[in-house]
Design an enzyme around this catalytic site. Structure first.
Site, short mmCIF file in Angstrom:
data_model
loop_
_atom_site.label_atom_id
_atom_site.label_comp_id
_atom_site.label_asym_id
_atom_site.label_seq_id
_atom_site.Cartn_x
_atom_site.Cartn_y
_atom_site.Cartn_z
N TRP A 103 64.81 -22.62 33.29
CA TRP A 103 65.69 -22.19 32.55
C TRP A 103 67.01 -22.32 33.15
CZ3 TRP A 103 65.05 -21.47 27.87
CH2 TRP A 103 63.72 -21.02 27.52
N ASP B 136 72.21 -15.31 34.28
CA ASP B 136 71.05 -15.15 33.03
C ASP B 136 70.24 -14.07 33.42
OD1 ASP B 136 69.04 -15.38 31.14
OD2 ASP B 136 68.79 -17.65 31.47
N LYS C 154 63.07 -10.64 25.49
CA LYS C 154 62.38 -10.77 26.54
C LYS C 154 61.84 -9.19 26.94
CE LYS C 154 62.44 -14.98 26.67
NZ LYS C 154 62.98 -16.06 27.59
C1 LIG Z 1 63.79 -17.13 27.24
C2 LIG Z 1 64.83 -17.55 27.96
C3 LIG Z 1 65.93 -18.27 27.73
C4 LIG Z 1 66.29 -18.49 26.23
O1 LIG Z 1 66.19 -17.85 25.16
P1 LIG Z 1 66.52 -17.99 23.72
O2 LIG Z 1 66.92 -16.69 23.41
O3 LIG Z 1 65.01 -18.49 23.25
O4 LIG Z 1 67.52 -19.13 23.73
C5 LIG Z 1 66.88 -18.44 28.58
N1 LIG Z 1 66.70 -18.04 29.68
C6 LIG Z 1 65.88 -17.22 30.26
C7 LIG Z 1 65.70 -16.87 31.66
C8 LIG Z 1 64.80 -16.99 29.56
O5 LIG Z 1 63.68 -16.41 29.77
#
Ligand SMILES: *Cc1c(COP(=O)(O)O)cnc(C)c1O
Length: 363
Positions: A103, A173, A197
């Site tokens: 990511w 993030d 998530k």
């Molecule tokens: C799932 C995830 C993303 C992407 O998320 P989307 O909502 O599908 O764009 C980005 N960063 C992390 C750490 C993730 O787990």
């Protein structure tokens, strides 16, 4: 389990707390006397405004968000932020990225389109099975920010300590760890996460950003209006029609978290839950965790046997036994159990009991 629900170990979208789903079910035909569901409601209505305001207020309370931070609900998931961050936060055109997994690598690759992006640390050499040492990084003197993915969902690693950014703004993030434990917001310039998530349905990111980082008149005029933080900040995240349903469900989850005792209690439960699985992996002869112990994630647990064939058999067997989505990501292989907030401890205990039994029968 009530309602014949199964233990869903998906990395996202993932389980939501059952009491939240029950409330939503009860409200879906007629939300509190409004005569309609939240899906059918104008985002400009008083009813919805209250939902959105309460969601923000509850999140602020849960995370103890200081007043000089804005909370924004932005569509496009976490992925849109990979571009919005460099577009909005780079004044000098320079940023430092730490790549600790898939990511952060995606975010890094996207950011490179917009400026001079320095890779100041990476753990790619051992397939991202650890977090690089970030105590003394070669931070660029003119870096506008330092970027991390604080919990790498695919590789199952997490920072135990935030990087020393040498005074630069930290952007994180937190998609797969958002609200899994207390967080000191003022350590960051910006925190964001896709909510599917650990918080709600897919399709939205929550952005928590320090007000002074939100630029207005000195931005590149070609930036799409939707992709400017000031657009969202100046319009209470309702410049255009927001993801009303998602805001509504997230708001319920915030209230639920408050009702169980907030993020301290959530962290206690998550630690207890993760320990059940990690203790098993540490004692098993057949299954092993793939991450260096020090950097193990609280929420995403990749593991496996010594062979791909066996891994595939175990995935099949778990599925047949009512444990879904345990197949690891293709870049790591093996299995992965995502044990977010809404996964009950009983779910992890049941999985461990199953794996123990499987191991005993396949020695
Ligand atoms: C799932 C995830 C993303 C992407 O998320 P989307 O909502 O599908 O764009 C980005 N960063 C992390 C750490 C993730 O787990």
């Amino acid at each position: 389990m009530k309602y014949d629900r199964i233990y869903n170990f998906s990395a996202g979208p993932s389980m939501l707390p059952e009491p939240v789903l029950e409330e939503i079910a009860a409200e879906v035909l007629n939300y509190r006397g409004s005569g309609m569901s939240v899906m059918e409601m104008s985002h400009r209505s008083e009813v919805f405004k209250t939902i959105a305001q309460e969601a923000e207020a509850d999140l602020r309370e849960l995370m103890n968000i200081p007043d000089n931070y804005k909370v924004l609900f932005i569509q496009g998931g976490a992925t849109l932020q990979f571009a919005m961050i460099p577009m909005n936060l780079m004044k000098n055109g320079v940023a430092d990225y730490i790549v600790s997994g898939s990511w952060s690598k995606k975010a890094y690759t996207e950011a490179k389109k917009y400026g001079k992006i320095n890779l100041v640390a990476t753990s790619e050499d051992r397939n991202y099975s650890y977090i690089p040492d970030c105590s003394d990084l070669p931070i660029s003197p003119d870096a506008d920010y330092v970027y991390i993915c604080e919990n790498e969902t695919i590789h199952g690693t997490t920072y135990q300590q935030l990087p020393n950014t040498k005074g630069k703004v930290l952007v994180a993030d937190q998609s797969s760890m958002f609200l899994s434990k207390p967080c000191n917001v003022s350590d960051y310039g910006m925190i964001y996460g896709g909510v599917q998530k650990n918080v709600g349905p897919a399709g939205m990111a929550i952005v928590i950003i320090r007000e002074d980082l939100i630029r207005t008149d000195d931005l590149d005029p070609r930036i799409p209006v939707y992709m400017r933080y000031d657009t969202h900040a100046n319009n209470d995240s309702m410049y255009n029609t927001p993801n009303c349903w998602c805001i509504y469900v997230c708001g319920k989850v915030f209230k639920y978290l408050k009702s169980i005792g907030g993020l301290e209690e959530m962290a206690r439960r998550n630690e207890e839950k993760a320990k059940v699985l990690y203790d098993f992996l540490d004692s098993s002869k057949m299954f092993k965790g793939t991450v260096e112990k020090e950097y193990r994630s609280l929420t995403n647990v990749p593991f496996g046997t010594e062979s791909k064939e066996k891994d595939a058999e175990v995935v099949k067997a778990t599925k047949a036994a009512g444990f879904d989505n345990l197949k690891g990501h293709k870049s790591v292989g093996g299995l992965r159990a995502s044990i977010y907030n809404a996964m009950p401890k009983e779910g992890v205990e049941a999985l461990v009991a199953f794996l123990k039994e499987y191991e005993a029968q396949h020695q």
